[in-house]
Motif scaffolding. Sequence first.
Motif, short mmCIF file in Angstrom:
data_model
loop_
_atom_site.label_atom_id
_atom_site.label_comp_id
_atom_site.label_asym_id
_atom_site.label_seq_id
_atom_site.Cartn_x
_atom_site.Cartn_y
_atom_site.Cartn_z
N ILE A 1 17.37 -7.32 7.37
CA ILE A 1 15.87 -8.31 6.25
C ILE A 1 16.54 -9.28 7.22
CG2 ILE A 1 16.94 -9.69 4.22
CD1 ILE A 1 17.12 -6.48 3.91
N SER A 2 15.30 -9.72 7.13
CA SER A 2 14.48 -11.31 8.60
C SER A 2 15.68 -11.92 8.37
CB SER A 2 13.18 -11.05 7.81
OG SER A 2 12.39 -9.95 8.47
N GLU A 3 15.72 -12.61 7.41
CA GLU A 3 16.45 -13.71 7.07
C GLU A 3 17.92 -13.77 7.21
OE1 GLU A 3 14.55 -13.24 3.87
OE2 GLU A 3 12.83 -13.89 4.42
N GLY B 1 12.37 -8.83 -3.08
CA GLY B 1 11.99 -10.37 -2.59
C GLY B 1 11.96 -10.24 -1.17
N ASP B 2 13.47 -9.68 -1.23
CA ASP B 2 14.34 -8.99 0.84
C ASP B 2 12.57 -8.99 1.58
OD1 ASP B 2 16.46 -10.01 -0.47
OD2 ASP B 2 16.99 -8.07 0.26
N LYS B 3 12.90 -9.60 2.84
CA LYS B 3 11.32 -9.56 3.60
C LYS B 3 11.95 -8.57 4.62
CE LYS B 3 8.78 -13.49 3.01
NZ LYS B 3 9.09 -14.04 2.13
N LEU B 4 11.60 -7.44 4.72
CA LEU B 4 11.34 -6.01 6.25
C LEU B 4 11.08 -6.58 6.63
CD1 LEU B 4 11.90 -3.87 3.31
CD2 LEU B 4 13.78 -4.86 4.57
N VAL B 5 11.46 -6.23 8.03
CA VAL B 5 10.73 -5.88 9.81
C VAL B 5 10.31 -4.40 9.24
CG1 VAL B 5 10.86 -5.58 11.99
CG2 VAL B 5 11.59 -7.52 10.63
N THR B 6 8.29 -4.65 9.31
CA THR B 6 8.00 -3.39 9.73
C THR B 6 7.63 -2.68 10.61
OG1 THR B 6 6.53 -3.94 8.40
CG2 THR B 6 7.45 -3.17 6.89
N ILE B 7 6.79 -1.35 11.03
CA ILE B 7 6.59 -0.80 11.84
C ILE B 7 4.73 -1.53 12.47
CG2 ILE B 7 4.87 0.86 11.26
CD1 ILE B 7 6.69 2.87 13.80
N GLN B 8 4.74 -1.90 11.45
CA GLN B 8 2.41 -2.72 11.11
C GLN B 8 2.78 -3.77 12.47
OE1 GLN B 8 4.06 -1.74 8.48
NE2 GLN B 8 3.04 0.26 8.48
N LYS B 9 2.59 -3.80 13.73
CA LYS B 9 2.90 -4.92 14.33
C LYS B 9 4.01 -5.82 13.98
CE LYS B 9 -2.31 -4.56 15.18
NZ LYS B 9 -3.47 -5.14 14.80
N PHE C 1 12.88 3.01 13.01
CA PHE C 1 12.03 2.81 12.66
C PHE C 1 11.29 4.65 11.06
CE2 PHE C 1 10.32 -0.70 14.99
CZ PHE C 1 10.00 -1.88 13.93
N ALA C 2 12.81 3.72 10.26
CA ALA C 2 12.60 5.05 8.79
C ALA C 2 11.51 4.47 8.47
CB ALA C 2 13.52 5.15 8.19
N ASN C 3 10.23 5.41 8.34
CA ASN C 3 9.19 5.22 7.12
C ASN C 3 9.02 3.93 7.27
OD1 ASN C 3 9.44 7.83 6.80
ND2 ASN C 3 10.57 8.00 4.01
N GLY C 4 8.50 3.61 8.49
CA GLY C 4 7.65 2.19 8.84
C GLY C 4 9.15 1.16 8.44
N ILE C 5 10.33 1.27 8.31
CA ILE C 5 11.27 0.31 7.99
C ILE C 5 12.49 -0.10 9.13
CG2 ILE C 5 12.74 -0.87 6.48
CD1 ILE C 5 11.47 0.52 3.87
N LEU C 6 12.32 -0.72 9.46
CA LEU C 6 14.08 -1.39 11.05
C LEU C 6 15.04 -1.54 10.21
CD1 LEU C 6 14.08 -1.19 13.90
CD2 LEU C 6 13.92 -3.55 12.94
#
Length: 170
Positions: free
Chosen positions: A67-69, A81-89, A120-125
Amino acid sequence: TEIGDMPIEEVVKLTNNVHVLSYNHKTQILEWRKVNASKISEASKLVRLKTHKGNLLCCTEEHRIFISELGYTKASNVKRGDKLVTIQKKQTDSVSLVEHFCTNIQPVYDLQVEGNSNFFANGILVHNCGLIDDPVENWQEAQSQTIRDICWEWYRSTFRTRIWENGSIV
């Protein structure tokens, strides 16, 4: 993987012969890292996460999601609403759905990735597992106090230092 998207069940079969995309938190760069080990276990309590951009992840309640924060957080504590880091750049994507559910016991998979300890699992860190697989070579080594002391010192000085804040050891 470096050979294309594939289900984690297939990645597990290729352990030690495949690289997955990982995130270096110090340099903030995506890196290909070798899968050193894998773990198959069973679970019935799962969490399904969906992001606004369509990434979908189903994992155990204990699996840690970045979670970013907050850093790595148990999936059971992720909120809409939690912000996740994704594989898209390395872009963030926010959680649109969190669903806790129970099912029949089914296999769940985890990887141990060299260096960055994440993938990254399905694009989610997500954070990877830490495995200690057979720290002694044979019965004779297992009986040696010197070898046991060396293993214990490695565990205390190296392995435990890899556990993220609020991480757990099972």
